[in-house]
Design a protein around this motif. Structure first.
Motif, short mmCIF file in Angstrom:
data_model
loop_
_atom_site.label_atom_id
_atom_site.label_comp_id
_atom_site.label_asym_id
_atom_site.label_seq_id
_atom_site.Cartn_x
_atom_site.Cartn_y
_atom_site.Cartn_z
N ASN A 31 46.44 -5.94 31.49
CA ASN A 31 46.73 -6.51 33.17
C ASN A 31 47.57 -5.83 33.36
O ASN A 31 48.67 -6.11 32.83
CB ASN A 31 47.57 -7.64 31.45
CG ASN A 31 47.28 -8.92 33.09
OD1 ASN A 31 46.89 -8.86 34.42
ND2 ASN A 31 47.46 -10.38 33.03
N LEU A 60 43.54 -4.22 35.41
CA LEU A 60 42.85 -5.19 35.54
C LEU A 60 43.72 -6.48 36.56
O LEU A 60 44.64 -7.15 35.07
CB LEU A 60 41.94 -5.99 34.73
CG LEU A 60 40.52 -5.17 34.35
CD1 LEU A 60 39.62 -5.67 32.98
CD2 LEU A 60 39.69 -3.54 35.52
N SER A 83 41.82 0.58 31.66
CA SER A 83 41.69 -0.13 33.31
C SER A 83 42.53 -1.48 32.98
O SER A 83 43.09 -1.67 32.70
CB SER A 83 40.26 -1.00 31.90
OG SER A 83 39.90 -1.97 33.41
N ARG A 108 36.75 -10.51 37.20
CA ARG A 108 37.64 -9.99 37.55
C ARG A 108 38.27 -9.63 36.00
O ARG A 108 38.86 -8.81 36.07
CB ARG A 108 39.14 -11.44 37.22
CG ARG A 108 39.21 -11.87 38.32
CD ARG A 108 40.53 -13.55 37.97
NE ARG A 108 41.79 -12.91 38.78
CZ ARG A 108 42.81 -13.30 38.59
NH1 ARG A 108 42.35 -14.64 38.04
NH2 ARG A 108 43.68 -12.69 38.48
N LEU A 109 37.75 -9.22 34.63
CA LEU A 109 37.01 -8.63 33.83
C LEU A 109 35.92 -7.88 33.52
O LEU A 109 36.41 -6.58 33.62
CB LEU A 109 37.57 -9.65 32.58
CG LEU A 109 38.07 -8.39 31.02
CD1 LEU A 109 38.86 -9.36 30.56
CD2 LEU A 109 37.23 -8.11 30.15
N VAL A 152 41.61 -2.12 27.97
CA VAL A 152 42.03 -3.41 28.86
C VAL A 152 43.05 -3.36 28.89
O VAL A 152 43.95 -4.53 28.44
CB VAL A 152 40.82 -4.03 29.16
CG1 VAL A 152 40.56 -4.93 29.83
CG2 VAL A 152 39.38 -3.55 28.50
N PRO A 189 34.85 -6.43 37.07
CA PRO A 189 35.68 -4.49 36.95
C PRO A 189 35.60 -3.45 36.22
O PRO A 189 35.90 -2.21 36.49
CB PRO A 189 37.11 -5.33 37.54
CG PRO A 189 36.89 -6.67 37.73
CD PRO A 189 35.38 -6.84 37.02
N LEU A 190 35.56 -3.67 35.24
CA LEU A 190 35.39 -2.78 33.67
C LEU A 190 34.43 -1.74 33.77
O LEU A 190 34.50 -1.28 33.70
CB LEU A 190 36.07 -3.48 32.89
CG LEU A 190 35.76 -2.54 30.98
CD1 LEU A 190 36.90 -1.58 31.46
CD2 LEU A 190 35.99 -4.00 30.15
#
Length: 133
Positions: free
Chosen positions: A40, A67, A65, A83-84, A38, A87-88
Motif C-alpha cells: 500500500n 498501489l 507493486s 485500485r488493485l 503488493v 493497476p497490478l
C-alpha cells in the motif's frame, strides 16, 4: 529366505521410493522472479515490510507493486477492481513479467477483505422479488 526378510526388504525399497518421490516437492519451489509483492503506497509501514520481504527473499525491487489503496481492512468491490486489480495487471504487463509471476504476496497495510458488490437497481428489484416469494 524367510518371509520376514522379504518383508523388511520390501519395506526398505518402499521407503526409498517414498523418499525419492517426496523430493519432487523441493523442485516445485518458487524462485524470486516468480513473486510480486503488493504494498500500500499510502502506508509507510506497508512499504517498509515489502522492502524487507523483498530483501530477505531475494525478490527484485521492481517486483514490488506500490498501489494507491485505502487504509481500511475492507475495500469496496469497485476500489478492488479500480485500485488493485487493474493497476497490478498494468504493472505486470508494463514490466513484461506477467507470464513469469506465479504468486502475489500482500503485505501489512493491504486491505484484507473485499466487500460484496453493490446491486444495480434491476438486481435489487429481482432480489426483493425473489425474497418475497
Amino acid at each position: 529366505m524367510s518371509a520376514s526378510v522379504l518383508l523388511i526388504g520390501f519395506l526398505s525399497i518402499l521407503q526409498g521410493l517414498i523418499l525419492l518421490f517426496d523430493m519432487s516437492t523441493v523442485r516445485a519451489e518458487l524462485s524470486p522472479n516468480q513473486v510480486v509483492i503488493v504494498a500500500n503506497a499510502n502506508s509507510r509501514e506497508s512499504l517498509s515490510v515489502a522492502q524487507h520481504y523483498a530483501t530477505r527473499r531475494g525478490i527484485p525491487v521492481q517486483h514490488i507493486s506500490q498501489l494507491d489503496l485505502p487504509l481500511d481492512d475492507t475495500m469496496s468491490r469497485e476500489d478492488y477492481e479500480r485500485r488493485l486489480v487493474t493497476p497490478l495487471r498494468q504493472m505486470l504487463h508494463t514490466q513484461g513479467i506477467h507470464k513469469s509471476i506465479r504468486v502475489a504476496v500482500t503485505v501489512f497495510g493491504v486491505p484484507l477483505r473485499v466487500a460484496a458488490p453493490k446491486f444495480t437497481d434491476d438486481e435489487e428489484r429481482w432480489r426483493r422479488d425473489a425474497a418475497a416469494r
